[in-house]
Write a protein that holds these residues in place. Sequence first.
Motif, PDB file in Angstrom:
ATOM      1  N   THR A  37      19.866  27.335  -8.555  1.00  0.00           N
ATOM      2  CA  THR A  37      21.326  27.350  -8.552  1.00  0.00           C
ATOM      3  C   THR A  37      21.878  26.073  -9.183  1.00  0.00           C
ATOM      4  OG1 THR A  37      21.427  28.816  -6.641  1.00  0.00           O
ATOM      5  CG2 THR A  37      23.359  27.426  -7.036  1.00  0.00           C
ATOM      6  N   VAL A  38      21.333  24.938  -8.801  1.00  0.00           N
ATOM      7  CA  VAL A  38      21.768  23.666  -9.394  1.00  0.00           C
ATOM      8  C   VAL A  38      21.482  23.668 -10.893  1.00  0.00           C
ATOM      9  CG1 VAL A  38      21.350  21.167  -9.450  1.00  0.00           C
ATOM     10  CG2 VAL A  38      21.640  22.345  -7.254  1.00  0.00           C
ATOM     11  N   CYS A  39      20.341  24.192 -11.293  1.00  0.00           N
ATOM     12  CA  CYS A  39      20.007  24.272 -12.721  1.00  0.00           C
ATOM     13  C   CYS A  39      21.006  25.166 -13.464  1.00  0.00           C
ATOM     14  CB  CYS A  39      18.580  24.775 -12.908  1.00  0.00           C
ATOM     15  SG  CYS A  39      18.045  24.726 -14.626  1.00  0.00           S
ATOM     16  N   ALA A  40      21.380  26.279 -12.861  1.00  0.00           N
ATOM     17  CA  ALA A  40      22.379  27.158 -13.480  1.00  0.00           C
ATOM     18  C   ALA A  40      23.695  26.411 -13.672  1.00  0.00           C
ATOM     19  CB  ALA A  40      22.584  28.402 -12.623  1.00  0.00           C
ATOM     20  N   MET A  41      24.060  25.604 -12.686  1.00  0.00           N
ATOM     21  CA  MET A  41      25.291  24.821 -12.786  1.00  0.00           C
ATOM     22  C   MET A  41      25.157  23.753 -13.860  1.00  0.00           C
ATOM     23  SD  MET A  41      26.272  24.679  -8.745  1.00  0.00           S
ATOM     24  CE  MET A  41      28.001  24.203  -8.930  1.00  0.00           C
ATOM     25  N   LEU A  42      23.971  23.154 -13.959  1.00  0.00           N
ATOM     26  CA  LEU A  42      23.731  22.160 -15.006  1.00  0.00           C
ATOM     27  C   LEU A  42      23.843  22.761 -16.403  1.00  0.00           C
ATOM     28  CD1 LEU A  42      20.814  20.087 -13.454  1.00  0.00           C
ATOM     29  CD2 LEU A  42      23.039  19.178 -14.171  1.00  0.00           C
ATOM     30  N   THR A  43      23.446  24.025 -16.554  1.00  0.00           N
ATOM     31  CA  THR A  43      23.572  24.644 -17.879  1.00  0.00           C
ATOM     32  C   THR A  43      25.031  24.681 -18.331  1.00  0.00           C
ATOM     33  OG1 THR A  43      23.683  26.918 -17.047  1.00  0.00           O
ATOM     34  CG2 THR A  43      21.496  26.065 -17.606  1.00  0.00           C
ATOM     35  N   VAL A  44      25.936  24.851 -17.387  1.00  0.00           N
ATOM     36  CA  VAL A  44      27.360  24.821 -17.729  1.00  0.00           C
ATOM     37  C   VAL A  44      27.727  23.431 -18.251  1.00  0.00           C
ATOM     38  CG1 VAL A  44      29.717  25.082 -16.852  1.00  0.00           C
ATOM     39  CG2 VAL A  44      27.908  26.643 -16.070  1.00  0.00           C
ATOM     40  N   LEU A  45      27.279  22.395 -17.551  1.00  0.00           N
ATOM     41  CA  LEU A  45      27.527  21.017 -18.001  1.00  0.00           C
ATOM     42  C   LEU A  45      26.973  20.810 -19.407  1.00  0.00           C
ATOM     43  CD1 LEU A  45      28.239  17.950 -17.544  1.00  0.00           C
ATOM     44  CD2 LEU A  45      25.914  17.733 -16.630  1.00  0.00           C
ATOM     45  N   TRP A  46      25.719  21.194 -19.616  1.00  0.00           N
ATOM     46  CA  TRP A  46      25.077  20.964 -20.913  1.00  0.00           C
ATOM     47  C   TRP A  46      25.765  21.730 -22.031  1.00  0.00           C
ATOM     48  CZ3 TRP A  46      19.919  22.293 -18.172  1.00  0.00           C
ATOM     49  CH2 TRP A  46      19.515  21.209 -17.387  1.00  0.00           C
ATOM     50  N   MET A  96      28.139  30.345 -10.374  1.00  0.00           N
ATOM     51  CA  MET A  96      26.782  29.775 -10.395  1.00  0.00           C
ATOM     52  C   MET A  96      26.390  29.279  -9.003  1.00  0.00           C
ATOM     53  SD  MET A  96      25.718  30.088 -13.530  1.00  0.00           S
ATOM     54  CE  MET A  96      26.662  31.593 -13.559  1.00  0.00           C
ATOM     55  N   ALA A  97      27.335  28.652  -8.290  1.00  0.00           N
ATOM     56  CA  ALA A  97      27.044  28.086  -6.968  1.00  0.00           C
ATOM     57  C   ALA A  97      26.750  29.151  -5.922  1.00  0.00           C
ATOM     58  CB  ALA A  97      28.206  27.205  -6.499  1.00  0.00           C
ATOM     59  N   ILE A  98      27.374  30.318  -6.048  1.00  0.00           N
ATOM     60  CA  ILE A  98      27.253  31.327  -4.986  1.00  0.00           C
ATOM     61  C   ILE A  98      26.363  32.506  -5.335  1.00  0.00           C
ATOM     62  CG2 ILE A  98      29.532  30.684  -4.099  1.00  0.00           C
ATOM     63  CD1 ILE A  98      30.563  33.417  -5.187  1.00  0.00           C
ATOM     64  N   HIS A  99      25.975  32.652  -6.587  1.00  0.00           N
ATOM     65  CA  HIS A  99      25.319  33.887  -7.011  1.00  0.00           C
ATOM     66  C   HIS A  99      24.035  34.208  -6.253  1.00  0.00           C
ATOM     67  CE1 HIS A  99      22.770  31.333  -9.584  1.00  0.00           C
ATOM     68  NE2 HIS A  99      21.918  32.342  -9.534  1.00  0.00           N
ATOM     69  N   ALA A 100      23.359  33.208  -5.704  1.00  0.00           N
ATOM     70  CA  ALA A 100      22.098  33.470  -4.996  1.00  0.00           C
ATOM     71  C   ALA A 100      22.245  33.490  -3.475  1.00  0.00           C
ATOM     72  CB  ALA A 100      21.051  32.431  -5.407  1.00  0.00           C
ATOM     73  N   LEU A 101      23.456  33.378  -2.962  1.00  0.00           N
ATOM     74  CA  LEU A 101      23.633  33.346  -1.504  1.00  0.00           C
ATOM     75  C   LEU A 101      23.092  34.599  -0.828  1.00  0.00           C
ATOM     76  CD1 LEU A 101      27.201  31.780  -1.079  1.00  0.00           C
ATOM     77  CD2 LEU A 101      24.968  30.658  -0.833  1.00  0.00           C
ATOM     78  N   GLY A 102      23.205  35.729  -1.473  1.00  0.00           N
ATOM     79  CA  GLY A 102      22.701  36.966  -0.899  1.00  0.00           C
ATOM     80  C   GLY A 102      21.182  37.001  -0.769  1.00  0.00           C
ATOM     81  N   LYS A 103      20.509  36.080  -1.434  1.00  0.00           N
ATOM     82  CA  LYS A 103      19.047  35.990  -1.328  1.00  0.00           C
ATOM     83  C   LYS A 103      18.603  35.203  -0.104  1.00  0.00           C
ATOM     84  CE  LYS A 103      18.184  36.361  -6.271  1.00  0.00           C
ATOM     85  NZ  LYS A 103      17.573  35.736  -7.448  1.00  0.00           N
ATOM     86  N   ILE A 104      19.537  34.523   0.541  1.00  0.00           N
ATOM     87  CA  ILE A 104      19.213  33.767   1.753  1.00  0.00           C
ATOM     88  C   ILE A 104      19.183  34.771   2.906  1.00  0.00           C
ATOM     89  CG2 ILE A 104      19.911  31.932   3.323  1.00  0.00           C
ATOM     90  CD1 ILE A 104      21.460  30.681   0.943  1.00  0.00           C
TER      91      ILE A 104
END
Length: 163
Positions: A37-46, A96-104
């Motif tokens: 998730t953090v990596c997905a958010m970093l892709t936005v930064l990059w 990006m921050a929430i997309h994987a919450l359903g996997k928890i």
Amino acid sequence: DLLSNQLSENSFKTKILRTFPELSYFSSNVSSQRDQTVCAMLTVLWLISGDHQAFTRSQPEDDHLTKHSWGWIKEWMTETVRLTYEEAVDAILVFMAIHALGKIPEFREELAPGYDASMHDVALAQILIDQAQFVPSFSRLAPRYQRLIVDSLSVDFQFSQFL
């Protein structure tokens, strides 16, 4: 800060941990999901900062994203997706921050009982519709971005394969 390219990667990481409380929902037993998730958010930064080197640094040398493809992605991002103003950038970062919450498992089982792991996106969409208060970053978005996120989660698409 993000759109003006005045945010370092370390500052960005610190800022997202403060801005997106959902990142704290990832316990140690799902730390790989948090890292993704953090990596997905970093892709936005990059992408926004135009940092091709950071975007490709973990790719095998013989299989780096080409500058040509990078240019196409940047053009698509600004011309089609229009990630050129703060509200849109915030919305994509929320997604990006929430997309994987359903996997928890605990999150899904508590807030969307009856949905198994294979239905994590649909479960999250249902949580966002019925119990958005548990996803504060989503709750603060404009309704049009909320609808876009719920609609995106409701499509049969393997987001993790896209990343």
